[in-house]
Design a protein around this motif. Sequence first.
Motif, mmCIF file in Angstrom:
data_model
loop_
_atom_site.group_PDB
_atom_site.id
_atom_site.type_symbol
_atom_site.label_atom_id
_atom_site.label_comp_id
_atom_site.label_asym_id
_atom_site.label_seq_id
_atom_site.Cartn_x
_atom_site.Cartn_y
_atom_site.Cartn_z
ATOM 1 N N ASP A 268 8.310 8.051 -6.546
ATOM 2 C CA ASP A 268 7.451 8.993 -5.847
ATOM 3 C C ASP A 268 8.021 9.339 -4.469
ATOM 4 O O ASP A 268 7.890 10.472 -4.013
ATOM 5 N N THR B 89 5.516 4.950 -9.072
ATOM 6 C CA THR B 89 4.178 5.058 -9.633
ATOM 7 C C THR B 89 4.277 5.234 -11.142
ATOM 8 O O THR B 89 5.264 5.786 -11.629
ATOM 9 N N GLU C 279 1.088 10.072 -12.746
ATOM 10 C CA GLU C 279 1.601 11.292 -12.122
ATOM 11 C C GLU C 279 0.748 11.746 -10.940
ATOM 12 O O GLU C 279 1.267 12.095 -9.906
ATOM 13 N N ARG D 223 -3.584 7.915 -7.812
ATOM 14 C CA ARG D 223 -3.051 6.817 -7.007
ATOM 15 C C ARG D 223 -3.845 5.521 -7.169
ATOM 16 O O ARG D 223 -3.325 4.463 -6.975
ATOM 17 N N ARG E 253 0.897 1.941 -7.563
ATOM 18 C CA ARG E 253 2.104 2.090 -6.752
ATOM 19 C C ARG E 253 2.790 0.741 -6.605
ATOM 20 O O ARG E 253 2.147 -0.279 -6.421
#
Length: 111
Positions: A30, A48, A51, A54, A63
């Motif tokens: 990312d 990540t 897409e 988060r 993440r």
Amino acid sequence: MPMPPGAWPPAVPINELPERGRVVCNGVIDAVTIMPATAPPEFSAIVTDREFHRVAADGGSHRLRLVWLGRRRVHGIVAGTRLRIEGMVSRRDGLPTIYNPRYEIIGTQES
């Protein structure tokens, strides 16, 4: 040297990574951080496995931070690159982090 096909253990979703231990996971880079020349050499990337989302519904993060110590750049590690990653995970500033990970770039098939 790349591993033979099927030699990697099954991947774990990033939001299910343990606090500590050896893991294998997949994701897309990312962001990357390049440290200034005056700082000790370190190259890091955020990976990540989602897409656009988060935070998982259960509050877990999708993440993962990768850190290469003693390196200013790692060839092939740029935003948008899909990776398979293996290494020892621990927490740093609230994010799961793997130092000096073993990785494999996963190419996309052209049609």
